[in-house]
Each structure stands twice: as C-alpha cells, then as structure tokens.
Design an enzyme around this catalytic site. Structure first.
Site, PDB file in Angstrom:
ATOM      1  N   SER A 147       4.010   0.548  -3.132  1.00  0.00           N
ATOM      2  CA  SER A 147       5.297   1.201  -2.920  1.00  0.00           C
ATOM      3  C   SER A 147       6.326   0.468  -3.759  1.00  0.00           C
ATOM      4  CB  SER A 147       5.696   1.123  -1.442  1.00  0.00           C
ATOM      5  OG  SER A 147       7.049   1.508  -1.261  1.00  0.00           O
ATOM      6  N   TYR A 189       7.117  -4.282   6.037  1.00  0.00           N
ATOM      7  CA  TYR A 189       6.619  -3.255   5.122  1.00  0.00           C
ATOM      8  C   TYR A 189       6.658  -3.762   3.680  1.00  0.00           C
ATOM      9  CZ  TYR A 189       6.008   1.277   2.869  1.00  0.00           C
ATOM     10  OH  TYR A 189       5.530   2.308   2.114  1.00  0.00           O
TER      11      TYR A 189
END
Length: 186
Positions: free
Chosen positions: A24, A37
């Site tokens: 990501s 995350y």
C-alpha cells in the site's frame, strides 16, 4: 520459501515462478492513527525484496504492488474533487491493479524482481502543501486542484520571492499564477 524448497526436489525443472505481494502507499506515507497498518505495509515492502533475493535461484520473481486510492465499489458516487486531486485525473479501479499483476506474470518479465510498484494516479509524487500561500502573503482562495485542498484560504506575511520590497503586486499575482495554474481568485 518452503514451496520453493519443495519445488527444488522435483524431478523436472520449473524455470518459472511469480509472487506478487499487495502492499500500500501507506508503507511510505501515513495519517494519524494508522501506525499498525502502515507498519504492516512496510513489512510487506521489506519482505518482498528479501524474498526476491532468497528465491532467485529457483527463478521465482517476487514483487509488490502498492495501490493508492482504489475504489472497489460505488465509483459513480465519487465527486469530481475526488478524481481531480489525482494527477491522472481519476480515482483508481481494481482493474488498474489487475493489469499490473498480469504484466508481472508474463514470461518475459523475469528481469523485474524485488520491486515495489506504486499505482496511485501520481498522488505520492504530488506536492500537496498549502503552506506556500502562508509563506508568500496571499490572502484568497486557492482553486480546486491547484494546491491539493479546494477552497483553502491562505493568509500571511506580505513577502514573496522577487518582491521583497512589496512594490509590484503584478509580480506577486504572476508568481501565484505559476503555482496555481488552474486559476486564481483573490
């Protein structure tokens, strides 16, 4: 890695293998409250290049893809501001990621190995600082898409590059137009 070791013991050679990890853009940029995350995506980024080196002897390439904003549903409900903030002019779709996966899996692409490929419409390359208005004495509205934040009102000191004596307002407006090419309202 265990599958590669198992493959090595097979009686026939297999000169092809691909692993594509999904990372990501959060591996390199964050927002408040995304520590876990972001750290996990940083781990995938590092795992990718480590595995690429470890599995190279078995002709297995390992790459990762770091998507930015990919709308997986309700694409038609996105606003024009959602799209226009991206240098590509739109929010991403799952097909954008799928096309890169297909590309990386092609036989001839065995020289791409250990890489992280960012697919985000250019967002991680875009300077989105509104602060330059604060530095240069502009009071007004920065138009949508020109500073990253539509309608941001900037107020500050009256100096700007090339006009330290504040004699020529036209120079100032010319400077602002150069950093806000989509228009200017003062």
């Amino acid at each position: 890695r265990y599958l590669a070791l198992h493959r090595k013991q097979q009686t026939f050679p297999n000169p092809y293998g691909r692993i594509i990890n999904l990372c990501s853009t959060r591996y390199l940029m964050s927002e408040p409250g995304t520590e876990g995350y972001s750290a996990s995506k940083g781990g995938i980024y590092s795992l990718t290049h480590a595995l690429a080196v470890s599995l190279a002897e078995w002709q297995i390439t390992v790459n990762s893809i770091a998507p930015g904003w990919i709308a997986t549903h309700d694409y038609d409900r996105l606003t024009s501001q959602d799209h226009l903030q991206h240098p590509s002019g739109r929010v991403g779709r799952p097909e954008d990621i799928a096309r890169m996966c297909v590309f990386l899996c092609q036989d001839g692409n065995d020289f791409i190995n250990g890489e992280n490929i960012v697919i985000d419409g250019g967002m991680t390359k875009k300077m989105i600082y509104v602060e330059y208005c604060f530095l240069f004495g502009f009071t007004g509205t920065v138009p949508a898409g020109s500073a990253g934040y539509p309608g941001e009102v900037c107020r500050a000191v009256p100096d700007f590059p090339g006009n330290t004596e504040r004699k020529d307002a036209r120079l100032f407006v010319r400077f602002l137009r150069s950093v806000c090419p989509d228009g200017l309202s003062v």
